[in-house]
Write a protein that holds these residues in place. Structure first.
Motif, PDB file in Angstrom:
ATOM      1  N   LEU A  57     -13.219  50.064  37.205  1.00  0.00           N
ATOM      2  CA  LEU A  57     -12.186  51.067  37.444  1.00  0.00           C
ATOM      3  C   LEU A  57     -12.721  52.105  38.418  1.00  0.00           C
ATOM      4  O   LEU A  57     -13.825  52.625  38.236  1.00  0.00           O
ATOM      5  N   TYR A  58     -11.946  52.384  39.448  1.00  0.00           N
ATOM      6  CA  TYR A  58     -12.363  53.397  40.415  1.00  0.00           C
ATOM      7  C   TYR A  58     -11.154  54.226  40.825  1.00  0.00           C
ATOM      8  O   TYR A  58     -10.095  53.691  41.168  1.00  0.00           O
ATOM      9  N   TYR A  59     -11.325  55.553  40.769  1.00  0.00           N
ATOM     10  CA  TYR A  59     -10.336  56.484  41.299  1.00  0.00           C
ATOM     11  C   TYR A  59     -11.091  57.524  42.119  1.00  0.00           C
ATOM     12  O   TYR A  59     -12.123  58.045  41.657  1.00  0.00           O
ATOM     13  N   ALA A  81     -10.697  44.206  38.380  1.00  0.00           N
ATOM     14  CA  ALA A  81     -10.874  45.641  38.602  1.00  0.00           C
ATOM     15  C   ALA A  81      -9.610  46.292  39.165  1.00  0.00           C
ATOM     16  O   ALA A  81      -8.817  45.662  39.871  1.00  0.00           O
ATOM     17  N   ILE A  82      -9.457  47.568  38.846  1.00  0.00           N
ATOM     18  CA  ILE A  82      -8.390  48.395  39.407  1.00  0.00           C
ATOM     19  C   ILE A  82      -9.060  49.514  40.189  1.00  0.00           C
ATOM     20  O   ILE A  82      -9.927  50.215  39.653  1.00  0.00           O
ATOM     21  N   ALA A  83      -8.683  49.677  41.445  1.00  0.00           N
ATOM     22  CA  ALA A  83      -9.340  50.658  42.304  1.00  0.00           C
ATOM     23  C   ALA A  83      -8.313  51.359  43.183  1.00  0.00           C
ATOM     24  O   ALA A  83      -7.490  50.699  43.820  1.00  0.00           O
ATOM     25  N   VAL A  84      -8.382  52.690  43.204  1.00  0.00           N
ATOM     26  CA  VAL A  84      -7.422  53.483  43.976  1.00  0.00           C
ATOM     27  C   VAL A  84      -8.149  54.655  44.626  1.00  0.00           C
ATOM     28  O   VAL A  84      -8.931  55.348  43.966  1.00  0.00           O
ATOM     29  N   HIS A  85      -7.886  54.874  45.909  1.00  0.00           N
ATOM     30  CA  HIS A  85      -8.429  56.036  46.612  1.00  0.00           C
ATOM     31  C   HIS A  85      -7.266  56.776  47.264  1.00  0.00           C
ATOM     32  O   HIS A  85      -6.501  56.193  48.038  1.00  0.00           O
ATOM     33  N   THR A  99      -9.952  48.585  57.644  1.00  0.00           N
ATOM     34  CA  THR A  99      -9.119  49.741  57.952  1.00  0.00           C
ATOM     35  C   THR A  99      -8.570  50.354  56.671  1.00  0.00           C
ATOM     36  O   THR A  99      -7.968  49.660  55.857  1.00  0.00           O
ATOM     37  N   ASN A 100      -8.771  51.654  56.518  1.00  0.00           N
ATOM     38  CA  ASN A 100      -8.261  52.382  55.361  1.00  0.00           C
ATOM     39  C   ASN A 100      -8.782  51.788  54.046  1.00  0.00           C
ATOM     40  O   ASN A 100      -9.811  51.136  54.024  1.00  0.00           O
ATOM     41  N   TRP A 101      -8.040  51.990  52.953  1.00  0.00           N
ATOM     42  CA  TRP A 101      -8.637  51.723  51.647  1.00  0.00           C
ATOM     43  C   TRP A 101      -8.096  50.515  50.890  1.00  0.00           C
ATOM     44  O   TRP A 101      -8.866  49.736  50.331  1.00  0.00           O
ATOM     45  N   VAL A 102      -6.796  50.362  50.804  1.00  0.00           N
ATOM     46  CA  VAL A 102      -6.254  49.336  49.917  1.00  0.00           C
ATOM     47  C   VAL A 102      -6.728  47.941  50.303  1.00  0.00           C
ATOM     48  O   VAL A 102      -7.197  47.167  49.458  1.00  0.00           O
ATOM     49  N   GLY A 115      -1.382  52.689  47.067  1.00  0.00           N
ATOM     50  CA  GLY A 115      -1.654  53.311  48.352  1.00  0.00           C
ATOM     51  C   GLY A 115      -0.401  53.877  48.984  1.00  0.00           C
ATOM     52  O   GLY A 115       0.673  53.902  48.374  1.00  0.00           O
ATOM     53  N   ASN A 116      -0.548  54.336  50.221  1.00  0.00           N
ATOM     54  CA  ASN A 116       0.560  54.921  50.974  1.00  0.00           C
ATOM     55  C   ASN A 116       0.597  54.317  52.370  1.00  0.00           C
ATOM     56  O   ASN A 116      -0.444  54.135  53.003  1.00  0.00           O
ATOM     57  N   VAL A 117       1.799  54.036  52.856  1.00  0.00           N
ATOM     58  CA  VAL A 117       1.928  53.469  54.192  1.00  0.00           C
ATOM     59  C   VAL A 117       1.969  54.559  55.257  1.00  0.00           C
ATOM     60  O   VAL A 117       1.715  54.301  56.437  1.00  0.00           O
ATOM     61  N   TYR A 118       2.295  55.785  54.841  1.00  0.00           N
ATOM     62  CA  TYR A 118       2.338  56.916  55.770  1.00  0.00           C
ATOM     63  C   TYR A 118       2.203  58.188  54.946  1.00  0.00           C
ATOM     64  O   TYR A 118       2.127  58.134  53.716  1.00  0.00           O
TER      65      TYR A 118
END
Length: 266
Positions: A57-59, A81-85, A99-102, A115-118
């Motif tokens: 698990l990562y936040y 695993a579940i991971a979010v930045h 590129t980026n996180w997801v 994640g977010n697209v914008y």
């Protein structure tokens, strides 16, 4: 299954503090159910060489590009695993793992990510504390993400099996175990940390569980035990990659020890 790693940024500027509040709440949620967690709450992110082993698990937040252990070619999350930045453009593309996180987190083995697209603005970003709480209470990935998202048809994107349910029975099992032992919320957590510190032989693994055990001592209101453990580790390996985290924990323990009253004999 694995350990949790939470990386705050200690942002106190108006409009930014909410992100750190979410992450601090997540740490408390893990403590309550006995999931070992390492909490990095300084402005710096986990360093590249940090021994982030058995990461389930990562936040974290807030960096535009993948950094720290996640940038290492040899780094892998544990299965499931579940991971979010948190980052404004963390899911602007899913086709480039650099590129980026997801995309990068998925390429490192994450089974689910948000994640977010914008630019979503923090107020309309998925509430990670709500997301994690719902997962811990047995909801599916889709249900948890839906309940954590304040606005639909906006910038949020969820990547993973919508029916994934990592904690279908964990809370029930843990609560029964604690009730049977008539132990505090922290007893099982502390026992786990102590057991792992004595069986690991690699320095990086020892440091990681020292962080977990020291944090547990602080929550048990025993800062002297945490202080002794942290200082002993720093004396043995003052130049380790995790030294900044240990020194930060040393400061917390010192501060807590200075205000903890000494028990008086009857």
């Amino acid at each position: 299954w694995g350990r949790a790693y939470v990386d705050g940024s200690n942002k106190t500027v108006a409009g930014w503090a909410a992100g750190d509040e979410w992450l601090a709440e997540i740490v408390g949620q893990f403590h309550k159910v006995g999931i070992p967690v390492v909490y990095e709450d300084t402005p710096a992110l986990f360093p590249d060489a940090y021994p982030m082993t058995d990461c389930a698990l990562y936040y974290g937040w807030y960096a535009g590009s993948v950094t720290g252990p996640f940038a290492r070619p040899d780094f892998h999350l544990v299965p499931g695993a579940i991971a979010v930045h948190i980052y404004s453009f963390s899911a602007s593309t899913l086709r480039d793992s650099n590129t980026n996180w997801v995309a990068s987190l998925v390429s490192k083995g994450a089974a689910a990510s948000l994640g977010n697209v914008y630019e979503p603005y923090l107020q309309l970003t998925s509430r990670l504390d709500t997301f994690n709480d719902r997962l811990l209470h047995g909801f599916t990935f889709a249900e948890s993400a839906y309940m954590a998202t304040p606005a639909l048809s906006w910038m949020s994107v969820m990547v993973g099996d919508p029916l994934y349910r990592p904690y279908a029975s964990r809370l029930q099992i843990d609560m029964q175990g604690q009730s049977a032992k008539n132990a505090s919320d922290w007893q099982m957590y502390r026992e786990f940390a102590v057991k792992n510190r004595t069986c690991y032989t690699k320095p990086d693994d020892i440091v990681r569980v020292v962080l977990e055990e020291s944090d547990a001592w602080l929550k048990l209101n025993k800062p002297k035990r945490a202080l002794d453990l942290v200082r002993a580790t720093l004396r043995n390996s003052p130049d380790m990659s995790a030294a900044p985290l240990l020194k930060n924990l040393e400061g917390k323990a010192t501060s807590q020890a200075s205000v903890t009253p000494t028990p008086t004999k009857p």
